[in-house]
Structure formats: C-alpha cells, structure tokens
Write an enzyme that holds these catalytic residues in place. Structure first.
Site, PDB file in Angstrom:
ATOM      1  CE  LYS A 121      -3.649   2.380   2.458  1.00 23.23           C
ATOM      2  NZ  LYS A 121      -4.677   2.286   3.496  1.00 23.23           N
ATOM      3  NE  ARG A 126      -5.643   9.501   3.176  1.00 20.22           N
ATOM      4  CZ  ARG A 126      -4.333   9.675   3.073  1.00 20.22           C
ATOM      5  NH1 ARG A 126      -3.828  10.894   3.086  1.00 20.22           N
ATOM      6  NH2 ARG A 126      -3.531   8.641   2.974  1.00 20.22           N
ATOM      7  CE  LYS A 171      -3.629   7.933   6.619  1.00 19.06           C
ATOM      8  NZ  LYS A 171      -4.780   7.007   6.457  1.00 19.06           N
ATOM      9  CD  GLU A 183       5.872  -4.294   3.873  1.00 17.10           C
ATOM     10  OE1 GLU A 183       5.255  -5.202   4.471  1.00 17.10           O
ATOM     11  OE2 GLU A 183       6.253  -3.252   4.441  1.00 17.10           O
ATOM     12  CE  LYS A 209      -6.031   1.910  -0.694  1.00 16.60           C
ATOM     13  NZ  LYS A 209      -6.597   1.926   0.615  1.00 16.60           N
ATOM     14  CB  SER A 252     -11.210   7.478  -3.795  1.00 18.83           C
ATOM     15  OG  SER A 252     -10.008   7.912  -3.189  1.00 18.83           O
ATOM     16  CE1 TYR A 300     -14.777   3.135  -3.115  1.00 18.15           C
ATOM     17  CE2 TYR A 300     -12.856   3.628  -4.493  1.00 18.15           C
ATOM     18  CZ  TYR A 300     -13.421   3.429  -3.243  1.00 18.15           C
ATOM     19  OH  TYR A 300     -12.628   3.510  -2.130  1.00 18.15           O
TER      20      TYR A 300
END
Ligand code: PBG
Length: 331
Positions: A204, A214, A226, A242, A257, A283, A322
């Site tokens: 991510k 957000r 982040k 990872e 992502k 998004s 979405y």
C-alpha cells in the site's frame, strides 16, 4: 503494376471479426472478480458523497439494499468502510472493537439477508482515531509524530476479532504496520476463527490518489502524513519484501494499492507468489474517470472497462473498484 506483397505472417487475421477476436482474447473480466467497496454511516438516510460522484454513505438499511442490487448483477463480495461520528473517535480508537459498533452491525445485517455474499472488512484505525492515522500516535521529545507499531497491532487484533465474531468472511488490514498479519492470524486462530481469511494490503503506497476517499470518510490525518508506514511510490523491490513477510505470516491473499499507477507491482507479485493477488482501483482513479466523463472528454463505460481489464491483465485475480456494480451489470 507493383508486385503482390508476399507476407505469410499477418497478425491482423486474428482480429478480423468479433467471433475470431473472442477466440483469441487472453483476459476476461467476470462479475465475480470484483469487490465492491461500500461506505456507511450511523444515520437514517443515504447521503450522496460529494467527492465521489455516484457513491453514497449508506444507512444500514440502504447498505443491505445496495448489496442486494450488486448481488443481482453478480458481484459476490463487498468491503465496508465506516464513517464514525466525531464523538466516538479517540486517540486509541477503542470504538473499532465495539461489538455493537457500526461495522459489526453492518456485517450481521448483510450476512442475515445475503449469507452467500462475502463480507470483507477494513482493519485499520483511521476512521476511529481522533488523529486520522492508521495507528496510535505519540509525539516524541523533538515534537515529531511517531506511529507506535506494536501497540497498534494489539488493537488491530481486537478489531479483527470483533469483525470475525460478527461474521466477517475476510478481514483486510490496510494499516501497513509490521507484523500485523502474523499477530492477527494468531489472534483469530486462538479464538476459533480458523476459517476467517486474511487479505493483506501488502503493498500500500503513500498515495495522493486516496484524497477523495479521505473526504468521504472525513479521515484525513490531522497532522503529518502516512509516509512512515505506507510505501514510497518510488519503490518496487520493497513490495516483494513485504509480500514475502505477509506470505510467511499467513496471508491468504495479497493486495496492491493503488492499482492503475502500480501495474508493474501487480505483475511482480503475481509472478513471484502462488497466492491470489488483489488490486485496489482507489478513489482518485475512480474520480479521474468520472469527472473526465462528466465533462464529456472520455467515454465512462469504455474507459472504466479498459482500466479494469488492464488491472486484470497485469495479473490481478480480483479487483476492488467503485465501478463494481455498474461494470458487472454490463458483463
Ligand atoms: C485507510 C484506507 C484508505 C483507503 C482504504 N483504506 C486511505 C488511506 O490510507 O488514507 C483508500 C481507498 C481509496 O482511496 O479508495 N485504512
């Protein structure tokens, strides 16, 4: 008179008609490849989300109806994202493991009505945390914000257990803390939830494409960014590292992502690991297509389909998008 060209190899022959193109098509998108992310809130009405045209923050009843509509067109998996009331947020996000919280109630409501739909939950603190970060935050002596890894993982375990107790089929840690897959697996198994799957947000990235999300959940970090837990967009081999850890710790599926700008990572993981790969069309990717189409610059139906086909072709077995309900209806 010019001589007739001798050209025995003509790739265009395989494109000469819809029937022939159908025979040689390498990638197909199916409704059951799609995971539909849904937003919910603890209100009676459904609210249109301004930053994400076409999407809603659903009431519990509205959520169950929307799951039903998606199921009708063949979508069999949903992932839930709650908007939590400001007064329920705290520095340690305790609300995330409240057995009567919004997410556990939503899981029970969906499973009661549609037991054959796979309910996936997001495991992370950001909707619950008054700081808007995915983990617990402290300020060090120099005034720098620090995210506490191991303390956060303990809370994530309680959150995952709470979702499993309510009937979640898959829990999906999106926080990027170290060691959380192993810890959550152990916590689930100790509680008799061996059948609950773990979909890990393995790679991510600290991405600007999350902006509209957000906005939808009011979950932007209040301070800082982040970057000490989400990955640097410049890195590729780090995703493999990872992934190795997540596989060793017991992940059932790995996620990349965002999806579109990270197709090389999707391909790397699909080639390197024998477990299913998910990709999240986030998004910002959705909004760019939606808004360009709303202005008449591109064809929404064609571009959204092509964007998902590209993600599948890159090696994703499943796609969070979405567009799930709309696309499935056209497949
Ligand atoms: C946070 C989370 C985020 C998304 C899913 N889970 C945002 C973030 O990391 O800030 C983004 C999804 C999207 O942009 O569609 N746990």
């Amino acid at each position: 008179m010019s001589e007739k060209l001798t050209l025995p190899i003509r790739p265009r022959r395989n494109r000469k008609s819809p029937a022939v193109r159908g025979l040689v098509r390498e990638t197909t998108l199916r409704p059951e490849d799609l995971i539909y992310p849904l937003f919910l809130h603890d209100e009676e009405q459904n609210d249109a989300i301004e930053s994400m045209p076409g999407l809603y923050r659903w009431s519990l009843a509205g959520l169950v109806e929307e799951v039903g509509r998606a199921r009708e067109v063949g979508v069999r998996a949903v992932v839930l994202f709650p908007k939590i009331e400001e007064e329920l947020k705290s520095s340690h996000g305790e609300e995330c493991y409240n057995a009567d919280g919004l997410v556990p109630r939503a899981i029970r409501a969906i499973k009661k009505q549609y037991p054959d739909v796979a309910v996936i939950t997001d495991v992370a603190l950001d909707p619950y945390n008054s700081d808007g970060h995915d983990g617990i935050i402290v300020e060090d002596d120099a005034g720098e914000l620090k995210i506490l890894n191991d303390e956060t993982v303990e809370i994530l375990c309680r959150q995952a257990l709470c979702h499993a107790d309510a009937g979640a089929d898959v829990v999906s840690p999106s926080d990027m803390m170290d060691g959380r897959i192993g810890a959550i697996r152990a916590a689930l198994d100790a509680a008799g939830h061996e059948e609950v799957s773990l979909l890990s947000y393995t790679a991510k990235y600290a991405s600007a494409y999350y902006g509209p999300f957000r906005g939808a959940l009011d979950s932007a970090p209040k301070a800082g960014d982040k970057k000490t837990y989400q990955m640097d967009p410049a890195n590729r081999r780090e995703a493999l590292r990872e992934a190795e850890l997540d596989v060793a710790e017991g992940a059932d599926m790995l996620m990349v992502k965002p999806a579109g700008p990270y197709l090389d990572i999707v391909r790397d993981l699909a080639d390197s690991f024998a477990i299913p790969i998910a990709a999240y069309q986030v998004s910002g990717e959705y909004l760019m297509i939606k808004s360009a189409a709303a202005d008449g610059w591109i064809d929404e139906e064609k571009v959204s389909m092509e964007s998902l086909l590209g993600i599948k072709r890159a090696g994703a077995d499943m796609i969070l998008t979405y567009f799930a309900k709309d696309i499935a209806a056209r497949l």
